[in-house]
Design an enzyme around this catalytic site. Structure first.
Site, PDB file in Angstrom:
ATOM      1  N   GLU A  18       8.695  15.330  16.328  1.00  0.00           N
ATOM      2  CA  GLU A  18       9.220  15.179  14.982  1.00  0.00           C
ATOM      3  C   GLU A  18       8.534  16.198  14.073  1.00  0.00           C
ATOM      4  OE1 GLU A  18       8.294  11.479  12.938  1.00  0.00           O
ATOM      5  OE2 GLU A  18      10.341  11.434  12.189  1.00  0.00           O
TER       6      GLU A  18
ATOM      7  N   LYS B 272       0.858  -1.189   0.000  1.00  0.00           N
ATOM      8  CA  LYS B 272       0.000   0.000   0.000  1.00  0.00           C
ATOM      9  C   LYS B 272       0.892   1.236   0.000  1.00  0.00           C
ATOM     10  CE  LYS B 272      -2.415   3.044   2.137  1.00  0.00           C
ATOM     11  NZ  LYS B 272      -2.188   4.494   1.883  1.00  0.00           N
TER      12      LYS B 272
ATOM     13  N   GLU C  33       8.679   0.666  11.497  1.00  0.00           N
ATOM     14  CA  GLU C  33       9.772   1.641  11.375  1.00  0.00           C
ATOM     15  C   GLU C  33       9.101   3.000  11.483  1.00  0.00           C
ATOM     16  OE1 GLU C  33      11.874   4.277  10.559  1.00  0.00           O
ATOM     17  OE2 GLU C  33      12.129   3.707   8.464  1.00  0.00           O
TER      18      GLU C  33
ATOM     19  N   CYS D 284      12.766  10.130   8.491  1.00  0.00           N
ATOM     20  CA  CYS D 284      12.507   9.709   9.867  1.00  0.00           C
ATOM     21  C   CYS D 284      13.777   9.736  10.707  1.00  0.00           C
ATOM     22  CB  CYS D 284      11.889   8.326   9.890  1.00  0.00           C
ATOM     23  SG  CYS D 284      12.751   7.160   8.845  1.00  0.00           S
TER      24      CYS D 284
END
Lengths: 488, 284
Positions: free
Chosen positions: A399, A194, A268, A302
């Protein structure tokens, strides 16, 4: 004279003329279906959504919106392919399919780079030199494992898990597809992939490549859509494995939804990487490393080095050099081969970056933003550095996933380690020092899955990548990456 | 009146941070043998005791990990020596707790001690088996090493000694610290083993054992944000499902049994380690 004027007067003769790559190379189609059982088909609902170029907000193509019915069809196809074909295909055969795919990615690399840059907004220099070559390298690497699993350190004859559902983010669309598909297929699983809602196109070109490679029908299925498509995949009872790359918030939800099931899971997730600079680090390389650590891919990484920890004795000098270097970054047309920083991937992401940077100012940090001109259309955010940041500030804890660097200082290695580890994340860190023993001492104490010493944001298919703590679990890359797709 | 000596009955207490406190709640509960006879009073740990144990485990973790692997092996081997010298006592408690005859319980104790020895030998081999160097395409020295997840919670191993040893030793030998909930109904062999750690040079806080009601304590451990990993092999499937969902709140590593798995020992060693990969430039 402003810093930018100063930079321009010094480097006036080095202004670059535009050097755009041609968008036509992408050969995009007006619309793309779902890739199920080896062919493209409409969604059951006939629903579609537009995928746009974030650099100018123009529609690139229409893409099918898969719902639970489509996801079920994809999983049934993957299960059938697993039972009837792929589980009976020898490792040597699987290996050769993966080598074929790797070669085809190389053959179509220029096209893929342009597709990636159009759909994602990243500079063509990066998609051309990083994303696409690494995607091919990943297939090459795992191709070689498919017939050597007995020697991978998990005991004799390790078995695949079955059908893997794989949900990937928008920051490295093709590379993340490669990170997911290559080890899964090498280990003998079949896949339902996906792609992210805002960046589906390179995965759909990859689907064409899978057809060219004559990969058996249904071994890889690609369902495009939004979060509801991903949720349907996570909840599907006949999926044996979920691999997710994305935010910690969604990862936590996926772990909660699969915890009471038979499904294997690897995650992750997010990060708030500390880039630690000691006073003996060579300053030119270090400044470039800091820049690369946070402005690579617009900071949509990330593992970005989004917290700079500088030893006090060199903090003023580092900040001065950094601000000057930020002024020199070329921000603009992602297709221009000279562009350093491209477009923010989506309006939603731009909003989040603006919100968090507003907190940076209101909480008392000092803001330096590049005076570069931003294009009128599209989603843009000028490279920004915050100094005088405290650990309690939101820009030091959350973040941002954008071109925004928070600068903090430290005095001793112990303090650097304590500050670096003062986060719920644990994905990546950087260390800059000429003293090897200190680098290793610090590395040993950092709670991070990846540590770069005197470099940053390096990736390689042989090198395990993944997080600790709330940055997730499981590794991608290397021998370790096979474990995520074997029943061991 | 009989001249028979009145026996001195022992209360089985918690092990937290190297000390043996009663529960801070003041509670205790009676444990009976498998045949229903009174066996002992055991501290009934509270939520606060679990949190204290987690704090102790967190504080001890860096020291345990920064000790050399050789040293961790020595400490764990010393525990095997301690258990060997008290094997009769352990066997007596296993027999009473599980309702097996002494011969069987002696076998179980032997197997448990041998297992401790096995894990003692793993401490300085795990890095070579699970780690290595990675041939990246560039001028970098790149290596991966297994490092501990941190604090591991072990929940309700019902089998009194062997399962307990397995569940605590795997995370300990790779450098984690442990908070273990002993079996609710058969806690005494685990408590005895905990006592032996004091004579084995285990640093305080490396192994913590809380006795009490699993249904009360396990959710606290599973949801605790400063616990990195969770072994829930000892509880029923439904209970484990609930704990696994709680553990997801802070992205815990969760170790559960798998069907038809004959030997899970290597999976246990991998369960609570993280691969840390370091890139270092190579240049002149």
């Amino acid at each position: 004279m402003s810093d930018r004027q100063l930079a321009n007067s010094q480097l006036g003769s080095l202004e670059y003329d535009p050097a755009p790559e041609s968008a036509a190379i992408a050969k995009l189609k007006p619309s793309y279906g779902l890739f199920i059982d080896g062919e493209f088909s409409d969604a059951a609902s006939h629903g579609q959504f537009a995928t746009i170029n974030p650099a100018n907000e123009e529609t690139l193509s229409m893409v099918a919106q898969a719902n639970a019915v489509d996801v079920d069809r994809a999983v049934v196809s993957a299960r059938h392919a697993y039972d009837k074909v792929w589980s009976k295909t020898t490792g040597a055969q699987r290996s050769k399919y993966l080598f074929r795919i790797a070669r085809l990615i190389q053959e179509r690399s220029r096209e893929l780079a342009v597709v990636e840059t159009l759909d994602n907004g990243k500079p063509i220099r990066e998609s051309r030199d990083v994303d696409i070559p690494l995607a091919a390298a990943h297939f090459f690497y795992y191709a070689g494992w498919a017939d050597k699993l007995d020697h991978a350190g998990f005991g004799p004859n390790p078995k695949p898990l079955g059908v893997a559902g794989q949900i990937i983010p928008w920051n490295f669309p093709l590379l993340m597809a490669a990170w997911k598909l290559a080890p899964a297929l090498a280990a003998g699983n079949t896949c339902v992939l996906k792609p992210a809602e805002t960046t589906p196109l390179s995965a759909l070109v990859l689907a064409e490549i899978l057809q060219q490679a004559e990969l058996p029908l249904g071994v890889v299925n690609i369902v495009t859509g939004d979060g509801s498509t991903g949720a349907a995949l996570v909840d599907h009872p006949d999926v044996d494995k979920i691999a997710f790359t994305g935010s910690t918030e969604v990862g936590r939800m996926i772990q909660q939804r699969t915890a009471a099931s038979h499904k294997h899971l690897t995650l992750e997730l997010g990060g708030k990487g500390a880039n630690i600079v000691f006073d003996d680090a060579p300053i030119d390389e270090m400044i470039e490393g800091i820049i690369d650590g946070i402005f690579f891919n617009q900071g949509h990484v990330c593992c970005a080095g989004s917290r700079l920890l500088v030893q006090e004795s060199v903090a003023d000098e580092v900040l001065r050099r950094l601000v000057r270097r930020v002024e020199q970054l070329r921000v603009g047309d992602p297709l221009d081969k000279n562009t350093d920083v491209g477009a923010i991937n989506s309006a939603a992401q731009l909003l989040r970056i603006r919100e968090l940077t507003a907190f940076g100012e209101s909480e008392g940090a000092t803001r330096y933003t590049s005076s570069c001109e931003l294009p009128q259309k599209g989603y843009w955010f000028a490279p920004t550095v915050f100094a005088d940041v405290a650990q309690s500030h939101r820009i030091a804890r959350e973040e941002i996933f954008g071109p925004v660097l928070s600068v903090l200082t430290f005095r001793t290695p112990e303090e650097a380690v304590a500050k670096a580890n003062n986060t719920n994340y644990g994905l990546a860190c950087g260390i800059w020092s000429e003293k090897g023993s200190r680098t290793l001492w610090v590395a040993e104490r950092l709670r991070a899955g990846v540590i770069w010493a005197n470099t940053y944001n390096r990736f390689d298919p042989t090198s395990p990548f993944g997080g600790m703590r709330e940055s997730g679990f499981g590794r991608e890359g290397g021998r370790h990456g096979l474990e995520a797709y074997l029943n061991v | 009146m009989s001249d028979a000596r009145l026996d001195v009955r022992k209360t089985y207490k918690l092990l937290i941070n190297g000390a043996y406190p009663r529960s801070e709640s003041g509670r205790s509960y009676e444990v009976t043998s498998a045949k229903g006879a009174f066996l002992a009073n055991v501290a009934q740990g509270s939520r606060k005791d679990v949190r204290d144990a987690v704090s102790a485990a967190r504080a001890a973790q860096a020291k345990w990990w920064n000790a050399t692997a050789y040293n961790r092996g020595q400490v764990i081997y010393r525990l095997a020596e301690m258990a060997e010298s008290r094997r009769d006592e352990l066997a007596e408690h296993v027999a009473l707790a599980e309702g097996v005859n002494v011969r069987t319980s002696q076998k179980k104790v032997s197997a448990s001690i041998d297992r401790i020895v096995w894990y003692a030998g793993w401490t300085d081999k795990v890095a070579q088996v699970l780690g290595g160097t990675n041939p990246v395409a560039g001028p970098f020295f790149n290596f991966s090493i297994p490092v501990p997840s941190g604090v591991v919670g072990v929940v309700g191993v019902q089998e009194s000694l062997e399962g307990f040893v397995e569940a605590i030793m795997a995370p300990l030998c790779v450098g984690n610290t442990v908070v273990a909930l002993a079996s609710e109904t058969r806690p005494t062999p685990a408590v005895l083993l905990g006592e032996m750690t004091s004579a084995s040079d285990f640093p305080a806080g490396v192994l913590n054992i809380v006795t009490g009601l699993t249904s009360e304590l396990a959710p606290v451990l599973a949801a605790h944000e400063d616990v990195d990993g969770l072994d829930i092999c000892g509880v029923t499937r439904d209970a484990a499902d609930e704990l696994a969902v709680l553990g997801a709140g802070s992205i815990k590593r969760v170790f559960r049994p798998r069907e038809n798995e004959t030997d899970s020992s290597l999976r246990r060693l991998r369960a609570f380690v993280e691969t840390s990969t370091v890139w270092h430039t190579i240049g002149q």
